[in-house]
Structures are given as C-alpha cells and as structure tokens.
Design a protein around this motif. Structure first.
Motif, short mmCIF file in Angstrom:
data_model
loop_
_atom_site.label_atom_id
_atom_site.label_comp_id
_atom_site.label_asym_id
_atom_site.label_seq_id
_atom_site.Cartn_x
_atom_site.Cartn_y
_atom_site.Cartn_z
N ASN A 259 26.64 20.07 -53.33
CA ASN A 259 27.81 19.19 -53.22
C ASN A 259 29.12 19.97 -53.12
O ASN A 259 30.08 19.49 -52.50
CB ASN A 259 27.87 18.26 -54.42
N SER A 263 31.06 25.37 -47.39
CA SER A 263 30.88 24.97 -45.99
C SER A 263 31.20 23.49 -45.76
O SER A 263 31.37 23.07 -44.61
CB SER A 263 29.44 25.24 -45.55
N VAL A 264 31.26 22.71 -46.82
CA VAL A 264 31.52 21.28 -46.68
C VAL A 264 33.00 21.07 -46.38
O VAL A 264 33.86 21.50 -47.15
CB VAL A 264 31.13 20.52 -47.96
N THR A 268 35.11 15.19 -46.96
CA THR A 268 33.74 14.66 -46.81
C THR A 268 33.42 13.78 -48.01
O THR A 268 33.62 14.20 -49.16
CB THR A 268 32.71 15.80 -46.73
N ASP A 272 27.95 12.39 -48.98
CA ASP A 272 27.51 13.07 -47.76
C ASP A 272 27.55 14.59 -47.87
O ASP A 272 27.10 15.30 -46.96
CB ASP A 272 28.38 12.65 -46.57
N ALA A 273 28.10 15.11 -48.98
CA ALA A 273 28.33 16.55 -49.09
C ALA A 273 27.03 17.35 -49.05
O ALA A 273 26.92 18.34 -48.31
CB ALA A 273 29.11 16.85 -50.37
N TYR A 276 25.50 17.55 -45.66
CA TYR A 276 26.22 18.46 -44.77
C TYR A 276 25.79 19.90 -45.04
O TYR A 276 25.54 20.68 -44.10
CB TYR A 276 27.73 18.32 -44.97
N THR A 277 25.67 20.27 -46.33
CA THR A 277 25.25 21.63 -46.68
C THR A 277 23.85 21.92 -46.14
O THR A 277 23.60 23.00 -45.58
CB THR A 277 25.26 21.81 -48.20
N ALA A 288 25.97 28.21 -46.61
CA ALA A 288 25.11 27.08 -46.93
C ALA A 288 23.73 27.54 -47.37
O ALA A 288 23.15 27.00 -48.31
CB ALA A 288 25.00 26.15 -45.73
#
Length: 384
Positions: A259, A263-264, A268, A272-273, A276-277, A288
């Motif tokens: 989370n 890279s997030v 965001t 959704d965190a 995304y990672t 990530a």
C-alpha cells in the motif's frame, strides 16, 4: 432376512428416500433404471420411492425430449428450484451476494461498495441492497429464500456474534446474527469468511480432492482457513486460523508494504494502491519488486508455521491478491522451501474474489443437507 415391521419399515422407507435424493442431487434427469442402479434398490422399490418423493414435492418427472420416438422411459429429477439459498460476503470495502438453487448452482450475483469506516447502519443497509439486487436479477421473492449464509471478517462465535474484528470496528462485540435476523425473514447463518473461502476452494476450486489444506486469504487484510481430514476446522472456540493475531507473524501490517510502495502515484485511492504495486512488479519495476519481496517475507512466517504444524497436502493462495499469483507464487514457494521439512504443493485460487460468497452458498447447502437430508432428522417434510 430381518423381520422389518412398523417403525422399522418406516425407517427403511426414509433411508431409501434419502438415498434416492442423494443420487439425484447435482445430476441430470435420471430414469428409474439408472436410479435403481445408483441406489442399489430394485426397480419396483425405486418406483415407489420416486412416487412418494413426488407427492412430497422433492422430485418431479421430466417430460420426454421433443422428437422422442416410441415410449420414452420416465425420467426424474430433484427439484432444486423448489427453494433458493443466498450467500453473502461481508468484506471491508465490498458486499457480494449470490443466489443459488438448493443444489448450490449459482444463478445471480451482485456487488455493493461500502466504506471501511461505514457505520453499522450503513453497512447493514449495503448488505440489504446487495441481497435485494440479487433477488431482483433472478426475479426471486425473499419468501422463496430458505437460508442466507453470511461470511464476515472477524472472530465469530457459535451463536453468530462477532467477538473481535480489527478491520471493521463497528463489528466488534456485535450480535450480527441477531441484527441480520431482524432484516431477513428466513434462516440466517454466520461464519468466518476465511473458513468459507477455504471450503469453497476445497469443494470447487484449487484444493479439490485434497484432505489437508492451508488456505491463505490474502488481500488488504490477511486471514487463513484450515481443512483437516477433508473438513473445515473451526477449533474449540471457532477461532482457528487466526494467525494474524500473533504479532510475531507480522500479518496484520504486511499489506502496508504494497500500500505504501513508492511506485504508487500520489492520489491513488487506498483500495487500489496494492493492486498498482503488484502490477508494477509484474512489469519489472525494481521498487515494486522489493515491496513485494518484503510482503512475501511477512506472509511466509505465518504460512510456514501452519505448514510445519499441519503438514498439509496443498497451500492455496486466495483472496483479492490471488489475481497477482503470477507475481506472488514464485517468491512464496522459494521462501517456504527454505523453512519447511516437507514442501506442500502451492497453488493459486481458481475462485479469486468469489471464494467467500461461493463458500457461503456451500455452507448453506450443507446446512440444508443436515436439516433435511440426514437419517436422524425424521421424515422428509413437504416442500413449501
């Protein structure tokens, strides 16, 4: 041969009826000859049983197929559509509901979003909307629903009370079964969501046929379900699988590695965190990948403890993060091999996000079987 009289004959008829129902459930229409072969009854005895079950409303004769030549054989089927079951997954951010027939065949599904910090009233309202949406999709009245089974986060006692819930504070020390019975005019069942997910994977998914299973319920929160000897293990106080409660296992905060990954992108949504990672790790992003490695380091501590204790045949990676099994399974296997005396097979869930709601349906089917289709429950009732 034993001299069967009176109550003994009644008991024999009941056992024959239950044997016939078990043969028909989940099967297509069967002829008397096929039923006699499956049950071990003579064809005349099978005809008597079929007639009695038709009178009770549990079985119906299926019309011959169009274009059949000659005199077609009579075919019979279990009336799985004589009532309906509902399964509900009460998640932190989503409420999923599914409606099935009495055989557990899912006919409709819906989903309602809900905020993690929603009040008790808001969460109950979202549950009601999810169930109502399912009924509307299938054009089913609530009066035709026999049982609703709910899977929820938290430690659930045998009475359906939430003893503890770290993820949803509004759930703590809540008589959830009582609240839901005020809303729904049918039988209500409550069970821990990870145990229901484990049941679903064992019945329909990645752990089919395995007798000893560790199910990892991984997502924005962490949980586990255990199958021992082919049965879901609840424990003496219905608190089995709560490895996340052990601080040394590091499960409670493990999702934070995903989370809070650098890279997030900023802005965001929190829900959704992690996704995304995981997507960035799939694309080779080194930051990530490092975050995923830290997450797996934490996940493997509790997993290895359960594997060393239970020596399971299979470990199933399930829950929301199982959609990224291509990223997670390799590192999980590699770290487990370093810690376990005997390495179990590690598989990805085949049910994904649907594991809890599917398990809730299976739980409702089991309860129906226990209530109506076991020899010690008395004669079969007339269906409503």
């Amino acid at each position: 041969m034993a001299d069967l009289r009176g109550g003994d004959l009644s008991r024999l008829r009941q056992l024959n009826s239950l044997t016939a129902i078990r043969a028909m459930r989940g099967a297509g229409p069967l002829t008397l000859s096929a039923l006699a072969e499956r049950t071990g009854l003579s064809r005349p005895s099978m005809k008597e049983v079929a007639d009695e079950l038709m009178e009770l409303g549990w079985v119906e004769e299926v019309p011959p197929s169009p274009g059949s030549m000659g005199r077609p054989a009579r075919r019979y089927r279990f009336r799985a559509d004589s009532g309906y079951l509902v399964g509900v997954d009460i998640g932190g951010y989503n409420i999923r509901a599914a409606l099935s027939d009495l055989d557990g065949v899912i006919l409709a599904e819906t989903r309602q979003p809900v905020q993690l910090d929603a009040t008790l009233e808001e969460r109950l309202a979202a549950i009601q909307r999810a169930v109502s949406g399912c009924l509307a999709l299938s054009r089913t009245a609530i009066e035709d629903v026999w049982t609703i089974a709910f899977g929820t986060i938290g430690v659930i006692d045998v009475e359906g009370r939430v003893v503890y819930s770290a993820a949803v504070p509004a759930w703590r020390d809540l008589d959830l079964a009582g609240k839901l019975r005020e809303i729904f005019p049918c039988q209500v069942l409550i069970e821990n969501d990870s145990r229901l997910a484990a049941m679903a994977e064992h019945r329909r998914g990645a752990a089919r046929g395995a007798k000893d299973v560790v199910f990892l319920h991984v997502g924005r929160r962490m949980g586990a379900g255990l199958i021992i000897g082919g049965k879901v293990h609840r424990g003496f106080g219905a608190a089995s699988g709560e490895i996340a409660m052990l601080p040394e296992a590091r499960w409670f905060d493990a999702p934070d590695h995903l989370n809070t990954c650098a890279s997030v992108p900023e802005g965001t949504p929190p829900e959704d965190a992690a996704g995304y990672t995981l997507a960035a790790a799939r694309n080779g992003d080194p930051v990530a990948l490092e975050a995923v490695g830290r997450y797996i380091d934490d996940l493997v501590v509790g997993t290895a403890a359960m594997v060393l204790l239970l020596d399971p045949e299979v470990v199933v990676l399930g829950g929301g993060f199982s959609r990224s099994a291509d990223v997670l399974l390799g590192p999980l296997r590699e770290r487990l091999e370093r810690r376990c005396m005997r390495m179990p097979e590690v598989r990805a869930s085949t049910l994904g996000d649907e594991c809890v709601v599917t398990g809730a349906i299976d739980y409702a089917v089991d309860h129906l079987d226990d209530q109506l289709f076991t020899p010690d429950r008395g004669p079969l009732p007339v269906t409503r």
